[in-house]
Design a protein around this motif. Sequence first.
Motif, mmCIF file in Angstrom:
data_model
loop_
_atom_site.group_PDB
_atom_site.id
_atom_site.type_symbol
_atom_site.label_atom_id
_atom_site.label_comp_id
_atom_site.label_asym_id
_atom_site.label_seq_id
_atom_site.Cartn_x
_atom_site.Cartn_y
_atom_site.Cartn_z
ATOM 1 N N GLN A 78 1.038 4.209 -2.849
ATOM 2 C CA GLN A 78 0.895 5.627 -2.519
ATOM 3 C C GLN A 78 2.074 6.422 -3.064
ATOM 4 O O GLN A 78 1.901 7.496 -3.647
ATOM 5 C CB GLN A 78 0.794 5.817 -1.008
ATOM 6 C CG GLN A 78 -0.523 5.379 -0.433
ATOM 7 C CD GLN A 78 -0.542 5.468 1.082
ATOM 8 O OE1 GLN A 78 0.496 5.639 1.727
ATOM 9 N NE2 GLN A 78 -1.725 5.344 1.656
ATOM 10 N N GLU A 79 3.282 5.884 -2.866
ATOM 11 C CA GLU A 79 4.476 6.576 -3.337
ATOM 12 C C GLU A 79 4.507 6.637 -4.861
ATOM 13 O O GLU A 79 4.858 7.662 -5.445
ATOM 14 C CB GLU A 79 5.735 5.884 -2.810
ATOM 15 C CG GLU A 79 7.026 6.565 -3.180
ATOM 16 C CD GLU A 79 7.159 7.981 -2.630
ATOM 17 O OE1 GLU A 79 8.003 8.728 -3.169
ATOM 18 O OE2 GLU A 79 6.454 8.340 -1.678
ATOM 19 N N ASP A 115 -4.662 6.803 -9.631
ATOM 20 C CA ASP A 115 -5.352 6.604 -8.351
ATOM 21 C C ASP A 115 -4.828 5.318 -7.731
ATOM 22 O O ASP A 115 -5.154 4.216 -8.183
ATOM 23 C CB ASP A 115 -6.859 6.522 -8.582
ATOM 24 C CG ASP A 115 -7.644 6.310 -7.302
ATOM 25 O OD1 ASP A 115 -7.032 6.229 -6.211
ATOM 26 O OD2 ASP A 115 -8.873 6.224 -7.384
ATOM 27 N N HIS A 116 -4.005 5.451 -6.699
ATOM 28 C CA HIS A 116 -3.372 4.258 -6.112
ATOM 29 C C HIS A 116 -4.381 3.278 -5.527
ATOM 30 O O HIS A 116 -4.139 2.079 -5.515
ATOM 31 C CB HIS A 116 -2.324 4.662 -5.063
ATOM 32 C CG HIS A 116 -2.905 5.208 -3.797
ATOM 33 N ND1 HIS A 116 -3.300 6.519 -3.659
ATOM 34 C CD2 HIS A 116 -3.155 4.608 -2.626
ATOM 35 C CE1 HIS A 116 -3.771 6.714 -2.440
ATOM 36 N NE2 HIS A 116 -3.705 5.567 -1.783
ATOM 37 N N LEU A 117 -5.523 3.754 -5.060
ATOM 38 C CA LEU A 117 -6.536 2.835 -4.517
ATOM 39 C C LEU A 117 -7.238 2.068 -5.633
ATOM 40 O O LEU A 117 -7.516 0.877 -5.506
ATOM 41 C CB LEU A 117 -7.555 3.608 -3.681
ATOM 42 C CG LEU A 117 -7.013 4.253 -2.410
ATOM 43 C CD1 LEU A 117 -8.088 5.090 -1.740
ATOM 44 C CD2 LEU A 117 -6.473 3.197 -1.458
ATOM 45 N N GLY A 132 0.831 -1.205 0.000
ATOM 46 C CA GLY A 132 0.000 0.000 0.000
ATOM 47 C C GLY A 132 0.864 1.252 0.000
ATOM 48 O O GLY A 132 0.576 2.229 -0.710
ATOM 49 N N THR A 133 1.944 1.200 0.777
ATOM 50 C CA THR A 133 2.879 2.324 0.814
ATOM 51 C C THR A 133 3.529 2.519 -0.550
ATOM 52 O O THR A 133 3.679 3.645 -1.033
ATOM 53 C CB THR A 133 3.965 2.079 1.883
ATOM 54 O OG1 THR A 133 3.330 1.850 3.134
ATOM 55 C CG2 THR A 133 4.910 3.255 1.993
ATOM 56 N N GLY A 186 1.910 6.679 -6.779
ATOM 57 C CA GLY A 186 0.914 7.693 -7.117
ATOM 58 C C GLY A 186 1.450 9.098 -6.934
ATOM 59 O O GLY A 186 1.237 9.972 -7.783
ATOM 60 N N ARG A 187 2.179 9.314 -5.844
ATOM 61 C CA ARG A 187 2.760 10.635 -5.593
ATOM 62 C C ARG A 187 3.754 11.000 -6.696
ATOM 63 O O ARG A 187 3.745 12.117 -7.222
ATOM 64 C CB ARG A 187 3.452 10.657 -4.231
ATOM 65 C CG ARG A 187 3.949 12.042 -3.828
ATOM 66 C CD ARG A 187 4.832 11.998 -2.606
ATOM 67 N NE ARG A 187 6.099 11.334 -2.846
ATOM 68 C CZ ARG A 187 7.127 11.871 -3.545
ATOM 69 N NH1 ARG A 187 7.001 13.049 -4.100
ATOM 70 N NH2 ARG A 187 8.245 11.202 -3.696
#
Length: 144
Positions: free
Chosen positions: A41-42, A55-57, A37-38, A44-45
């Motif tokens: 997110q990274e 969209d990471h989700l 998940g991390t 995606g950033r």
Amino acid sequence: MSQRMYVFQVDARLSVYHNLVITQVGHWTLDNAPNNGTFMQELGRLLHSRDIDFDHLDRQIMCFPHVVNICCQHIIAKFTNVAFGDLNSVAQLPLPANDQSFDDAVKSDPIARGRNVMCVLQSSGQRREKFNEVIVDGNAKGWF
């Protein structure tokens, strides 16, 4: 490899993989480990910093076998107490099936008993070999 080193490597290669990520990969199948998940997110950033919509989700797909395993573990946990199974209970055989009611069979915690039997069978090479012989023999003789 440290997290900074990893992020740096992803960041350095990101421009090369821009088209691959968006047009060919799109979604990522990962297990349920928090670090995945991390990672998403990274990623995606980093993509957003380059004006790439990500969209990471939405793009993370949980690995189906892991999801099924988690569901099964929750169901089994409601029916048994495998963690506290007593290996000594393996030596105490239950009543024959025709002398035992369904309620009595369920109260004897059959999942924990079955797990304990397998733990005993797998505890030594000789037991594993003998158990395998029984399976091969049983299949050959039509027992199962």
